[in-house]
Scaffold this active site. Structure first.
Site, PDB file in Angstrom:
ATOM      1  N   HIS A 251     -10.063   1.437   1.964  1.00 32.27           N
ATOM      2  CA  HIS A 251      -9.784   2.766   2.299  1.00 32.27           C
ATOM      3  C   HIS A 251     -10.872   3.563   2.761  1.00 32.27           C
ATOM      4  CE1 HIS A 251      -5.201   2.729   1.869  1.00 32.27           C
ATOM      5  NE2 HIS A 251      -5.205   1.970   0.613  1.00 32.27           N
TER       6      HIS A 251
ATOM      7  N   HIS B 140      -9.060  -3.993  -1.497  1.00 29.64           N
ATOM      8  CA  HIS B 140      -7.976  -2.890  -0.741  1.00 29.64           C
ATOM      9  C   HIS B 140      -8.427  -1.539  -0.964  1.00 29.64           C
ATOM     10  CE1 HIS B 140      -3.677  -2.101   0.172  1.00 29.64           C
ATOM     11  NE2 HIS B 140      -4.324  -1.028  -0.368  1.00 29.64           N
ATOM     12  N   GLU B 141      -8.774  -0.861  -2.354  1.00 28.05           N
ATOM     13  CA  GLU B 141      -8.992   0.295  -2.383  1.00 28.05           C
ATOM     14  C   GLU B 141     -10.426   0.572  -1.680  1.00 28.05           C
ATOM     15  OE1 GLU B 141      -6.819   2.106  -3.191  1.00 28.05           O
ATOM     16  OE2 GLU B 141      -5.394   0.464  -4.203  1.00 28.05           O
TER      17      GLU B 141
ATOM     18  N   CYS C 241       0.898  -1.090  -0.095  1.00 25.61           N
ATOM     19  CA  CYS C 241      -0.026   0.085  -0.144  1.00 25.61           C
ATOM     20  C   CYS C 241       0.979   1.269  -0.123  1.00 25.61           C
ATOM     21  CB  CYS C 241      -0.808  -0.078   1.196  1.00 25.61           C
ATOM     22  SG  CYS C 241      -2.030   1.488   1.542  1.00 25.61           S
TER      23      CYS C 241
END
Ligand code: NI
Length: 175
Positions: free
Chosen positions: A146, A142-143, A100
């Site tokens: 965020h 993953h994104e 990341c």
């Protein structure tokens, strides 16, 4: 268009949930996306989320033909995704290495759903509606994490598989 500085793990802004983008097709949104694109490209990332440059809005970019950071990964369609909603299509997960831009120099093994559905909007407000699996599904999870204030180490089950990229994968350098 500007390469912005990336917030690093420990900054409380990375732990805040992001707000929906209130209006499509605006100059402000276009400027944000240009900055995200330039910042992601400058750092060789395969994805980036607006909170990583300190903007608490639900905007993510991802995708690549070929990644130096993930040389074995298959291509992922280049996508700008606004106000995403992600739904797992299976309970099955698989482990895979992630890094990341907000956790520079490190990699860890993270379990992710193998198959997902995601929807959202283009910057102009057109709908995006896709299913994804494998690395594509991993990147989207993953994104979108965020946008919920979640960094990948918070998803890890086995911290013995967390370390410095240049030690774990000397061929990749320090990224
Ligand atoms: Ni990230």
């Amino acid at each position: 268009m500007t390469v912005r500085s990336i917030l690093r793990m420990g900054d409380p802004r990375l732990l805040q949930p992001a707000a929906p983008v209130p209006a499509f097709g605006t100059p402000e949104l276009a400027g944000l996306i240009a900055d995200l694109h330039d910042t992601m490209t400058a750092h060789g990332g395969v994805g980036i989320a607006a909170p990583q440059i300190g903007v608490g809005l639900q905007v993510v970019l991802f995708g690549f033909e070929r990644s130096e950071r993930y040389p074995d990964a298959p291509p992922v369609p280049r996508t700008v995704l606004v106000n995403p909603v992600l739904t797992p299509l299976t309970e099955a997960t698989e482990d895979g290495w992630e890094g990341c831009l907000s956790v520079p120099g490190l990699r860890g093994v993270v379990p992710r759903y193998t198959r997902i559905h995601y929807r959202g909007f283009t910057p102009g407000g057109d709908p995006i509606d896709r299913t994804a699996e494998g690395f594509h599904a991993r990147v989207v999870q993953h994104e979108c994490d965020h946008l919920s204030g979640i960094l990948y180490p918070m998803r890890m089950h086995d911290l013995s598989r967390f370390g410095f990229t240049e030690v774990l994968f000397p061929e990749l350098g320090s990224g």
